[in-house]
Enzyme design. Structure first.
Site, PDB file in Angstrom:
ATOM      1  CD  GLN A   1       4.149  10.476   4.276  1.00  0.00           C
ATOM      2  OE1 GLN A   1       3.638  11.143   3.376  1.00  0.00           O
ATOM      3  NE2 GLN A   1       4.087   9.162   4.288  1.00  0.00           N
TER       4      GLN A   1
ATOM      5  CG  HIS B   1      -1.552   6.567  -2.890  1.00  0.00           C
ATOM      6  ND1 HIS B   1      -1.325   7.646  -3.718  1.00  0.00           N
ATOM      7  CD2 HIS B   1      -2.853   6.221  -3.047  1.00  0.00           C
ATOM      8  CE1 HIS B   1      -2.455   7.945  -4.350  1.00  0.00           C
ATOM      9  NE2 HIS B   1      -3.382   7.094  -3.963  1.00  0.00           N
ATOM     10  CG  LEU B   2       3.462   1.308   0.858  1.00  0.00           C
ATOM     11  CD1 LEU B   2       3.705   2.226   2.043  1.00  0.00           C
ATOM     12  CD2 LEU B   2       2.882  -0.028   1.324  1.00  0.00           C
ATOM     13  CB  ALA B   3       5.041   2.699  -5.026  1.00  0.00           C
ATOM     14  CG  ASP B   4       4.142   7.904  -5.004  1.00  0.00           C
ATOM     15  OD1 ASP B   4       4.709   7.382  -5.982  1.00  0.00           O
ATOM     16  OD2 ASP B   4       3.016   8.409  -5.071  1.00  0.00           O
ATOM     17  CD  GLN B   5       2.923   8.019   1.054  1.00  0.00           C
ATOM     18  OE1 GLN B   5       2.588   7.206   1.887  1.00  0.00           O
ATOM     19  NE2 GLN B   5       2.056   8.796   0.430  1.00  0.00           N
TER      20      GLN B   5
ATOM     21  CG  HIS C   1       2.530  11.690  -6.915  1.00  0.00           C
ATOM     22  ND1 HIS C   1       1.691  11.590  -5.831  1.00  0.00           N
ATOM     23  CD2 HIS C   1       2.403  12.950  -7.369  1.00  0.00           C
ATOM     24  CE1 HIS C   1       1.068  12.755  -5.644  1.00  0.00           C
ATOM     25  NE2 HIS C   1       1.487  13.584  -6.570  1.00  0.00           N
TER      26      HIS C   1
END
Length: 343
Positions: A102, A283-287, A308
């Site tokens: 990533q 977690h998907l929001a961060d990424q 995060h």
């Protein structure tokens, strides 16, 4: 004329602050200096997976670096032009392959030629997205934005042994904005209990817990026994496919943790997201932020602001003329919008 150096305080978050800075430095051509790297963690400074990310980023763009050594809390990164090509990065421990990927992927999408990347280390790690999350949840959304990326899991690698490997092929791609504020209708749900080198009943107990708490049917349960040479290792994956998004939640077995307690960790994440009504979990929001920055815009809803997400926004706004607006839409739904900053 010498460009200004972006100064960052690594104490505002963990390794993500460094990884985001590396990605943004590569794609914008801006030099940064970061101090107090992971200062609030129990083992501050660069661990092996962070150092691998630094060296991988430097290789992709021919960067000049200072402070790239284990335990270092200060790093200067001066990027050069992005180069596609054939890359191999070995973490040397069970450090996360997916986090290293990533870090370099945003730059490789902008490279002048195609790339192939092989990364060896851990593929299923606590505190990092497992490769299943990337292949089933994150990358499908990037492809919807226009990214041409294919990921193949060659070998599972668990903590502490590592030994896993992923193979990724990347074509230069121009991303377009993605707006993901609703999940759409539910399509399917599944649970996967993966075990390697452990007693078969470990995965069975985890799936029993899923049945009791999430009411999944037997046809939605999958006990997967991997080659014992990949272990010892154990991960529970909960996958929810909706019209517009697929989410994958995970929890990892530990010697001191009962199977039921381990399963609860994944179940609680899934239940929290399901009841929130938000499109993507934390977690998907961060990424999604960095791909949306590359695309020049986008939006999503997520249950709440997290450390995060907040630290990632802070780093992004130092590098690019982007405004990231966060607005609460009720107690368990935060709308995040990425757009070009008004001049």
């Amino acid at each position: 004329m010498k460009q200004d150096v972006i100064e960052l305080d690594g104490a505002i978050g963990g390794g993500q602050v460094l990884r985001s800075a590396l990605s943004l430095s590569m794609v914008t051509g801006q030099t940064f200096r970061i101090e107090r790297i992971r200062a609030r963690r129990s083992r501050p400074g660069l661990l092996r997976q962070h150092l691998t990310a630094v060296m991988a980023a430097a290789q992709v763009c021919g960067a000049k670096i200072q402070g790239a050594e284990l335990g270092s809390q200060t790093l200067i990164f001066e990027p050069g032009p992005i180069r596609g090509g054939d890359y191999r990065f070995a973490i040397g421990t069970a450090g996360s392959c997916t986090l290293v990927l990533q870090t370099v992927l945003p730059a490789l999408l902008l490279a002048p030629q195609a790339s192939r990347v092989r990364i060896s280390g851990g593929t299923h790690n606590p505190l990092a997205p497992p490769s299943d999350f990337l292949s089933r949840s994150w990358l499908p959304l990037l492809r919807r934005m226009g990214a041409e990326v294919e990921l193949t899991l060659l070998r599972h690698g668990f903590v502490p042994a590592g030994g896993g490997e992923i193979d990724v092929r990347v074509q230069p791609s121009k991303l377009s904005a993605l707006h993901l504020c609703e999940r759409g209708l539910p399509l399917s749900q599944q649970a996967f209990a993966l075990t390697a080198g452990l007693a078969p009943n470990v995965g069975i107990r985890e799936l029993d817990r899923v049945v009791r708490r999430l009411n999944m049917a037997s046809t939605e349960l999958n006990a997967v026994i991997l080659d014992p040479a990949c272990g010892p290792g154990n991960v529970l994956l909960l996958e929810y496919a909706f019209e517009h998004v697929t989410e994958v939640f995970s929890a990892f077995g530990q010697a001191s943790l009962r199977s039921e307690k381990m399963a609860d960790a994944a179940i609680n994440q899934a239940a929290d997201w399901l009841q929130s009504g938000a499109a993507v979990a934390e977690h998907l929001a961060d990424q999604l932020l960095l791909p949306m920055v590359l695309a020049g815009g986008g939006s999503f809803t997520t249950p709440r602001m997290t450390e995060h997400l907040h630290s990632n926004i802070s780093v992004i706004e130092r590098f690019v003329p982007i405004t990231i607006q966060c607005e609460e839409e009720g107690a368990e739904r935060l709308r995040v919008e990425v757009r070009a900053r008004e001049q």
